[in-house]
Scaffold this motif. Structure first.
Motif, PDB file in Angstrom:
ATOM      1  N   ARG A  31       0.944  -1.296   0.043  1.00  0.00           N
ATOM      2  CA  ARG A  31       0.063   0.061  -0.014  1.00  0.00           C
ATOM      3  C   ARG A  31       0.921   1.157   0.065  1.00  0.00           C
ATOM      4  O   ARG A  31       0.701   2.121   0.798  1.00  0.00           O
ATOM      5  CB  ARG A  31      -0.984  -0.084   1.127  1.00  0.00           C
ATOM      6  N   ILE A  32       2.003   1.309  -0.931  1.00  0.00           N
ATOM      7  CA  ILE A  32       2.794   2.382  -1.098  1.00  0.00           C
ATOM      8  C   ILE A  32       2.774   2.781  -2.379  1.00  0.00           C
ATOM      9  O   ILE A  32       2.298   2.049  -3.394  1.00  0.00           O
ATOM     10  CB  ILE A  32       4.277   2.272  -0.706  1.00  0.00           C
ATOM     11  N   GLY A  33       3.125   3.899  -2.777  1.00  0.00           N
ATOM     12  CA  GLY A  33       3.036   4.798  -3.986  1.00  0.00           C
ATOM     13  C   GLY A  33       4.464   4.887  -4.806  1.00  0.00           C
ATOM     14  O   GLY A  33       4.530   5.301  -5.878  1.00  0.00           O
ATOM     15  N   ALA A  34       5.620   4.328  -4.244  1.00  0.00           N
ATOM     16  CA  ALA A  34       7.008   4.300  -4.855  1.00  0.00           C
ATOM     17  C   ALA A  34       7.880   3.204  -4.261  1.00  0.00           C
ATOM     18  O   ALA A  34       7.713   2.888  -3.237  1.00  0.00           O
ATOM     19  CB  ALA A  34       7.391   5.828  -4.388  1.00  0.00           C
ATOM     20  N   ALA A  35       8.804   3.031  -5.100  1.00  0.00           N
ATOM     21  CA  ALA A  35       9.650   2.006  -4.900  1.00  0.00           C
ATOM     22  C   ALA A  35      11.245   2.530  -4.970  1.00  0.00           C
ATOM     23  O   ALA A  35      11.246   3.274  -6.266  1.00  0.00           O
ATOM     24  CB  ALA A  35       9.529   0.688  -5.559  1.00  0.00           C
ATOM     25  N   VAL A  36      12.047   2.462  -4.351  1.00  0.00           N
ATOM     26  CA  VAL A  36      13.550   2.787  -4.579  1.00  0.00           C
ATOM     27  C   VAL A  36      13.991   1.653  -5.877  1.00  0.00           C
ATOM     28  O   VAL A  36      13.966   0.554  -5.347  1.00  0.00           O
ATOM     29  CB  VAL A  36      14.274   2.811  -3.499  1.00  0.00           C
ATOM     30  N   VAL A  37      14.552   2.038  -6.721  1.00  0.00           N
ATOM     31  CA  VAL A  37      15.000   1.342  -7.852  1.00  0.00           C
ATOM     32  C   VAL A  37      16.790   1.565  -7.820  1.00  0.00           C
ATOM     33  O   VAL A  37      17.304   2.487  -7.821  1.00  0.00           O
ATOM     34  CB  VAL A  37      14.713   1.576  -9.283  1.00  0.00           C
ATOM     35  N   LEU A  38      17.425   0.120  -7.341  1.00  0.00           N
ATOM     36  CA  LEU A  38      18.754   0.259  -7.306  1.00  0.00           C
ATOM     37  C   LEU A  38      19.271  -0.659  -8.233  1.00  0.00           C
ATOM     38  O   LEU A  38      18.909  -1.601  -8.561  1.00  0.00           O
ATOM     39  CB  LEU A  38      19.193  -0.497  -5.804  1.00  0.00           C
ATOM     40  N   ASP A  39      20.298   0.336  -8.889  1.00  0.00           N
ATOM     41  CA  ASP A  39      21.041  -0.366 -10.280  1.00  0.00           C
ATOM     42  C   ASP A  39      22.328  -0.480 -10.025  1.00  0.00           C
ATOM     43  O   ASP A  39      22.918   0.568 -10.226  1.00  0.00           O
ATOM     44  CB  ASP A  39      20.337   0.302 -11.354  1.00  0.00           C
ATOM     45  N   PRO A  40      23.041  -1.584  -9.625  1.00  0.00           N
ATOM     46  CA  PRO A  40      24.217  -1.631  -9.356  1.00  0.00           C
ATOM     47  C   PRO A  40      25.026  -1.231 -10.676  1.00  0.00           C
ATOM     48  O   PRO A  40      26.307  -0.687 -10.441  1.00  0.00           O
ATOM     49  CB  PRO A  40      24.603  -2.788  -8.723  1.00  0.00           C
ATOM     50  N   ASP A  41      24.664  -1.698 -11.827  1.00  0.00           N
ATOM     51  CA  ASP A  41      25.292  -1.301 -12.950  1.00  0.00           C
ATOM     52  C   ASP A  41      25.537  -0.014 -13.424  1.00  0.00           C
ATOM     53  O   ASP A  41      26.374   0.623 -13.764  1.00  0.00           O
ATOM     54  CB  ASP A  41      24.846  -2.235 -14.023  1.00  0.00           C
ATOM     55  N   ALA A  42      24.344   0.723 -13.097  1.00  0.00           N
ATOM     56  CA  ALA A  42      24.429   2.172 -13.318  1.00  0.00           C
ATOM     57  C   ALA A  42      24.890   2.920 -12.402  1.00  0.00           C
ATOM     58  O   ALA A  42      24.941   4.152 -12.423  1.00  0.00           O
ATOM     59  CB  ALA A  42      22.895   2.727 -13.877  1.00  0.00           C
ATOM     60  N   GLY A  43      25.154   2.377 -11.037  1.00  0.00           N
ATOM     61  CA  GLY A  43      25.701   2.965  -9.979  1.00  0.00           C
ATOM     62  C   GLY A  43      24.680   3.946  -9.301  1.00  0.00           C
ATOM     63  O   GLY A  43      25.109   5.180  -8.894  1.00  0.00           O
ATOM     64  N   GLY A  44      23.445   3.976  -9.436  1.00  0.00           N
ATOM     65  CA  GLY A  44      22.827   4.979  -8.953  1.00  0.00           C
ATOM     66  C   GLY A  44      21.373   4.484  -8.254  1.00  0.00           C
ATOM     67  O   GLY A  44      21.095   3.394  -8.257  1.00  0.00           O
TER      68      GLY A  44
END
Length: 131
Positions: A31-44
């Motif tokens: 029941r949340i409106g956002a997720a953090v996207v962790l991209d180790p290849d892009a480093g961000g």
């Protein structure tokens, strides 16, 4: 009141290869409106919001094949836990978004949303006055 007092510290993180349907199912379950996207290849650190998913579906894209990396906002505005809620609200209003990723010493510490800020500013559970 500070961002650290309002932010959610239990954060949903997804990877860049998750499908939009997978991300939406996880967000819906929590029941949340956002997720953090962790991209180790892009480093961000990026953010995927319900609006990003809605826009993709509105364009006729398939949520079973679209990947989060293609819909992630990567030019994220980060908040510090020591920001005031006024600073956070001002950043959201200026940027036109509803979520801020909170960084503490370079690490994701939480997310603060417009709903979190409103909850702190108007904590009463009394019904809203009739119009």
């Amino acid at each position: 009141m500070l961002v650290r007092d309002a932010m959610s510290t239990v954060i949903l993180t997804v990877g860049p290869a998750h499908t939009l349907r997978q991300a939406a199912a996880l967000m819906s379950a929590r029941r949340i409106g956002a997720a953090v996207v962790l991209d180790p290849d892009a480093g961000g650190i990026g953010i995927l919001t319900e609006r990003d998913i809605l826009n993709s579906i509105g364009l006729g894209q398939n949520p079973d094949t679209e990947r989060t990396h293609a819909h992630t906002t990567t030019d994220v505005v980060f908040a510090a836990p020591t920001w005031t809620l006024e600073q956070a609200a001002r950043a959201m209003a200026h940027g036109g978004f509803r979520h801020l990723v909170v960084l503490d010493r370079g690490e994701v510490a939480g997310i603060v949303s417009v709903r979190d800020i409103i909850r702190c500013w108007a904590p009463s559970r009394e019904p809203a006055p009739a119009l």
